[in-house]
Scaffold this motif. Structure first.
Motif, PDB file in Angstrom:
ATOM      1  N   LEU A  74       0.886  -1.117  -0.148  1.00  0.00           N
ATOM      2  CA  LEU A  74       0.008  -0.041  -0.122  1.00  0.00           C
ATOM      3  C   LEU A  74       0.820   1.160   0.013  1.00  0.00           C
ATOM      4  O   LEU A  74       0.979   1.684  -0.975  1.00  0.00           O
ATOM      5  N   LYS A  75       1.082   1.787   1.052  1.00  0.00           N
ATOM      6  CA  LYS A  75       2.118   2.876   1.207  1.00  0.00           C
ATOM      7  C   LYS A  75       3.293   2.895   1.991  1.00  0.00           C
ATOM      8  O   LYS A  75       4.215   3.654   2.012  1.00  0.00           O
ATOM      9  N   THR A  76       3.203   1.944   3.144  1.00  0.00           N
ATOM     10  CA  THR A  76       4.219   2.080   4.375  1.00  0.00           C
ATOM     11  C   THR A  76       4.984   0.825   4.182  1.00  0.00           C
ATOM     12  O   THR A  76       4.709  -0.263   4.083  1.00  0.00           O
ATOM     13  N   ASP A  77       6.330   1.107   4.181  1.00  0.00           N
ATOM     14  CA  ASP A  77       7.465   0.006   4.283  1.00  0.00           C
ATOM     15  C   ASP A  77       7.846   0.050   5.698  1.00  0.00           C
ATOM     16  O   ASP A  77       8.034   0.902   6.384  1.00  0.00           O
ATOM     17  N   LEU A  78       8.454  -1.188   6.156  1.00  0.00           N
ATOM     18  CA  LEU A  78       9.236  -1.272   7.287  1.00  0.00           C
ATOM     19  C   LEU A  78      10.508  -1.627   6.959  1.00  0.00           C
ATOM     20  O   LEU A  78      11.100  -2.905   6.269  1.00  0.00           O
ATOM     21  N   PHE A  79      11.502  -0.920   7.401  1.00  0.00           N
ATOM     22  CA  PHE A  79      13.069  -1.082   6.876  1.00  0.00           C
ATOM     23  C   PHE A  79      13.726  -1.165   8.118  1.00  0.00           C
ATOM     24  O   PHE A  79      13.723  -0.425   9.179  1.00  0.00           O
ATOM     25  N   PHE A  80      14.809  -2.116   8.376  1.00  0.00           N
ATOM     26  CA  PHE A  80      15.858  -2.263   9.219  1.00  0.00           C
ATOM     27  C   PHE A  80      17.025  -2.995   8.776  1.00  0.00           C
ATOM     28  O   PHE A  80      16.964  -3.732   8.072  1.00  0.00           O
ATOM     29  N   ASP A  81      18.093  -2.484   9.417  1.00  0.00           N
ATOM     30  CA  ASP A  81      19.435  -3.002   8.780  1.00  0.00           C
ATOM     31  C   ASP A  81      20.453  -3.157   9.947  1.00  0.00           C
ATOM     32  O   ASP A  81      20.384  -2.165  10.950  1.00  0.00           O
ATOM     33  N   ALA A  82      21.121  -4.288  10.295  1.00  0.00           N
ATOM     34  CA  ALA A  82      21.923  -4.452  11.526  1.00  0.00           C
ATOM     35  C   ALA A  82      23.185  -4.083  11.297  1.00  0.00           C
ATOM     36  O   ALA A  82      23.895  -3.797  12.383  1.00  0.00           O
ATOM     37  N   LYS A  83      23.515  -3.555   9.952  1.00  0.00           N
ATOM     38  CA  LYS A  83      24.849  -3.119   9.710  1.00  0.00           C
ATOM     39  C   LYS A  83      26.135  -4.227   9.993  1.00  0.00           C
ATOM     40  O   LYS A  83      27.077  -3.905  10.252  1.00  0.00           O
ATOM     41  N   LYS A  84      25.439  -5.358   9.967  1.00  0.00           N
ATOM     42  CA  LYS A  84      26.420  -6.453  10.046  1.00  0.00           C
ATOM     43  C   LYS A  84      25.827  -7.630   9.445  1.00  0.00           C
ATOM     44  O   LYS A  84      24.594  -7.627   8.906  1.00  0.00           O
ATOM     45  N   THR A  85      26.756  -8.660   8.940  1.00  0.00           N
ATOM     46  CA  THR A  85      26.184  -9.864   8.003  1.00  0.00           C
ATOM     47  C   THR A  85      25.259 -10.554   9.033  1.00  0.00           C
ATOM     48  O   THR A  85      25.659 -10.990  10.081  1.00  0.00           O
ATOM     49  N   MET A  86      23.889 -10.851   8.427  1.00  0.00           N
ATOM     50  CA  MET A  86      23.042 -11.650   9.058  1.00  0.00           C
ATOM     51  C   MET A  86      22.530 -12.758   8.176  1.00  0.00           C
ATOM     52  O   MET A  86      22.079 -13.765   8.771  1.00  0.00           O
ATOM     53  N   ALA A  87      22.932 -12.737   7.005  1.00  0.00           N
ATOM     54  CA  ALA A  87      22.808 -13.911   6.082  1.00  0.00           C
ATOM     55  C   ALA A  87      23.392 -13.803   4.924  1.00  0.00           C
ATOM     56  O   ALA A  87      24.135 -12.796   4.450  1.00  0.00           O
ATOM     57  N   TYR A  88      23.572 -14.950   4.169  1.00  0.00           N
ATOM     58  CA  TYR A  88      24.297 -15.281   2.896  1.00  0.00           C
ATOM     59  C   TYR A  88      23.447 -15.788   1.811  1.00  0.00           C
ATOM     60  O   TYR A  88      22.415 -16.393   2.097  1.00  0.00           O
ATOM     61  N   VAL A  89      23.745 -15.087   0.737  1.00  0.00           N
ATOM     62  CA  VAL A  89      23.180 -15.372  -0.609  1.00  0.00           C
ATOM     63  C   VAL A  89      24.231 -16.534  -1.180  1.00  0.00           C
ATOM     64  O   VAL A  89      25.269 -16.251  -1.208  1.00  0.00           O
ATOM     65  N   VAL A  90      23.709 -17.874  -1.362  1.00  0.00           N
ATOM     66  CA  VAL A  90      24.800 -18.666  -1.698  1.00  0.00           C
ATOM     67  C   VAL A  90      24.289 -19.325  -3.283  1.00  0.00           C
ATOM     68  O   VAL A  90      23.303 -19.254  -3.647  1.00  0.00           O
ATOM     69  N   ASP A  91      25.557 -19.947  -3.584  1.00  0.00           N
ATOM     70  CA  ASP A  91      25.230 -20.659  -4.918  1.00  0.00           C
ATOM     71  C   ASP A  91      24.918 -22.211  -4.473  1.00  0.00           C
ATOM     72  O   ASP A  91      25.848 -22.843  -3.868  1.00  0.00           O
ATOM     73  N   ARG A  92      23.733 -22.531  -4.559  1.00  0.00           N
ATOM     74  CA  ARG A  92      23.390 -23.793  -3.869  1.00  0.00           C
ATOM     75  C   ARG A  92      24.131 -25.175  -4.557  1.00  0.00           C
ATOM     76  O   ARG A  92      24.640 -26.103  -3.788  1.00  0.00           O
ATOM     77  N   SER A  93      24.378 -24.907  -5.773  1.00  0.00           N
ATOM     78  CA  SER A  93      25.073 -26.045  -6.318  1.00  0.00           C
ATOM     79  C   SER A  93      26.673 -26.326  -5.674  1.00  0.00           C
ATOM     80  O   SER A  93      26.932 -27.369  -5.281  1.00  0.00           O
ATOM     81  N   ALA A  94      27.397 -24.888  -5.676  1.00  0.00           N
ATOM     82  CA  ALA A  94      28.414 -25.193  -5.104  1.00  0.00           C
ATOM     83  C   ALA A  94      28.414 -25.419  -3.421  1.00  0.00           C
ATOM     84  O   ALA A  94      29.354 -26.254  -3.039  1.00  0.00           O
ATOM     85  N   LEU A  95      27.678 -25.145  -2.655  1.00  0.00           N
ATOM     86  CA  LEU A  95      27.338 -25.468  -1.244  1.00  0.00           C
ATOM     87  C   LEU A  95      26.925 -26.916  -1.437  1.00  0.00           C
ATOM     88  O   LEU A  95      27.661 -27.577  -0.539  1.00  0.00           O
ATOM     89  N   ASP A  96      25.843 -27.404  -2.048  1.00  0.00           N
ATOM     90  CA  ASP A  96      25.904 -28.937  -1.954  1.00  0.00           C
ATOM     91  C   ASP A  96      26.857 -29.657  -2.353  1.00  0.00           C
ATOM     92  O   ASP A  96      26.928 -30.776  -1.427  1.00  0.00           O
ATOM     93  N   LEU A  97      27.563 -29.562  -3.293  1.00  0.00           N
ATOM     94  CA  LEU A  97      28.694 -30.097  -3.714  1.00  0.00           C
ATOM     95  C   LEU A  97      29.727 -30.302  -2.638  1.00  0.00           C
ATOM     96  O   LEU A  97      30.310 -31.456  -2.321  1.00  0.00           O
ATOM     97  N   GLU A  98      29.954 -29.159  -1.999  1.00  0.00           N
ATOM     98  CA  GLU A  98      31.169 -29.255  -0.890  1.00  0.00           C
ATOM     99  C   GLU A  98      30.690 -29.811   0.300  1.00  0.00           C
ATOM    100  O   GLU A  98      31.506 -30.609   0.858  1.00  0.00           O
ATOM    101  N   MET A  99      29.251 -29.863   0.655  1.00  0.00           N
ATOM    102  CA  MET A  99      28.639 -30.477   1.558  1.00  0.00           C
ATOM    103  C   MET A  99      28.997 -32.245   1.435  1.00  0.00           C
ATOM    104  O   MET A  99      29.088 -33.048   2.294  1.00  0.00           O
TER     105      MET A  99
END
Length: 390
Positions: A74-99
């Motif tokens: 609608l019109k309102t967004d909720l924004f927050f930033d911890a200013k530190k790494t909270m999560a990773y975006v990964v290449d799942r193919s590479a992740l699964d292979l290494e595991m």
């Protein structure tokens, strides 16, 4: 003869195979595809805690996320930033292979391009690149996904809800450290925008119905060509019984995806930890009765059961929350005090604490209107104290 056969070579199955091998159990990991991590069926966003559970290097990491924006539609967004790494975006193919490689390094045998076709009398029946085989084993850890064949073999009841998901990757100019959540995009769940780097983003959603139509509408809000498309199924709600007949069900096979987000890596690996512990006890005692296997269910419930039950209540509530209610919640929570608490107590894998803190605030309760207040109060505090405020 193997002590344990692990079916499924995703993060949960590979973890289970590694844990069992490290405990000295003779272990076989079976994967139906020709390689690990394909086809990709995951948004690829892992909390910092979930990534650590994987026990891998950072080779698969494409991006780091520190904050989120909830877009009400609608019109309102909720924004927050911890200013530190909270999560990773990964290449799942590479992740699964290494595991999977880590499981093999720990001593697990690996069988690729092989499907499980049956299980009886202590034998796992397979067909694949080596033809038809019968693999003798003492017990099985089923980590073979939401449509686990072992639930069918044993006549077990599956998770009560299955979500369908679609995700596309496009070139997009988005803040690389901020994930966007779009509840309006899918009324029974949500949509998302996950930056895979500073030039591309993953855009997707999940839902119980009309998923393709919803996705087309949502995707149409963004400019850019689709450069990668994935689909998947997410089980919501743990199966009524997660063990039986020498089999332990882990990860998506048991319905352990988080009902709040659909993510299954953290909870799945936690089940793999408990499954390997139970497997060791059963093998040491040479006792594979259901009574002996039941220790697995007690263990995972003590660890993550409360969070999963809480998440299931939120999932059911989600269907009652309108776009207007989401707007009200974003508006009332959009103040420095609440945002500071979200940053301090927020936990993607165990969200109960931060949500409890939010709901205890009168302004947030008011924003909910009449939506499922009693159920949420009972779950969070188990008393009538909060109800008297309403």
């Amino acid at each position: 003869m193997y002590d344990v056969v692990v079916a499924g070579g995703g993060p949960v199955g590979s973890s289970a195979a590694r844990f069992c091998s490290e405990k000295g159990l003779k272990t076989l990991l079976i994967e139906e595809h020709a390689g690990f991590g394909r086809p990709v069926q995951c948004a690829g966003l892992l909390s910092r805690k979930a990534f650590l559970e994987c026990g891998v290097s950072e080779r698969s990491v494409l991006n780091e996320v520190s904050g989120a924006r909830i877009v009400s539609g609608l019109k309102t967004d909720l924004f927050f930033d911890a200013k530190k790494t909270m999560a990773y975006v990964v290449d799942r193919s590479a992740l699964d292979l290494e595991m999977a490689q880590n499981a093999a390094k720990a001593g697990a045998d690996v069988l690729l391009k092989t499907s499980v076709t049956g299980f009886r009398d202590g034998f796992v029946l397979t067909t694949g690149i080596n033809g038809k085989k019968s693999v003798r084993c003492r017990m099985v850890i089923a980590a073979d996904g939401p449509r686990s064949v072992f639930t069918r073999f044993l006549g077990m009841k599956r998770a009560p809800v299955f979500l369908s998901g679609i995700q596309a990757e496009i070139f997009a100019d988005k803040p690389p450290n901020i994930v966007e959540l779009h509840p309006y995009a899918s009324p029974d769940f949500f949509g998302w925008v996950i930056p895979s780097n500073d030039k591309a983003a993953r855009i997707g959603l999940c839902g119980e119905r009309d998923v393709y139509k919803r996705f087309l509408r949502f995707f149409g809000r963004f400019e850019g060509s689709n450069i990668h498309l994935v689909t998947g199924t997410i089980p919501i709600g743990v199966m009524p019984k997660t063990y039986g007949n020498r089999v332990l069900f882990c990860g998506d096979a048991g319905g352990f995806a988080k009902p709040t987000s659909g993510g299954g890596v953290y909870t799945g690996i936690r089940t793999a930890v408990h499954a390997s512990d139970t497997a060791l006890k059963c093998c040491e005692r040479d006792n594979f009765s259901d009574s002996s296997l039941s220790g697995y269910e007690r263990s995972w419930k003590k660890d993550i059961g409360r969070e999963l039950a809480f998440g299931m209540t939120l999932f059911k509530m989600r269907k009652k929350i309108s776009d207007k209610t989401v707007e009200n919640l974003c508006s009332c929570m959009n103040n420095p005090e609440i945002i500071d608490e979200i940053v301090k107590y927020g936990d993607m894998d165990r969200p109960r604490e931060v949500i409890k803190r939010m709901v205890l605030k009168p302004s947030v309760m008011k924003a909910f209107g009449g939506v499922a207040k009693a159920e949420l109060c009972d779950l969070l505090i188990g008393s009538t104290v909060l109800k008297k405020r309403m």
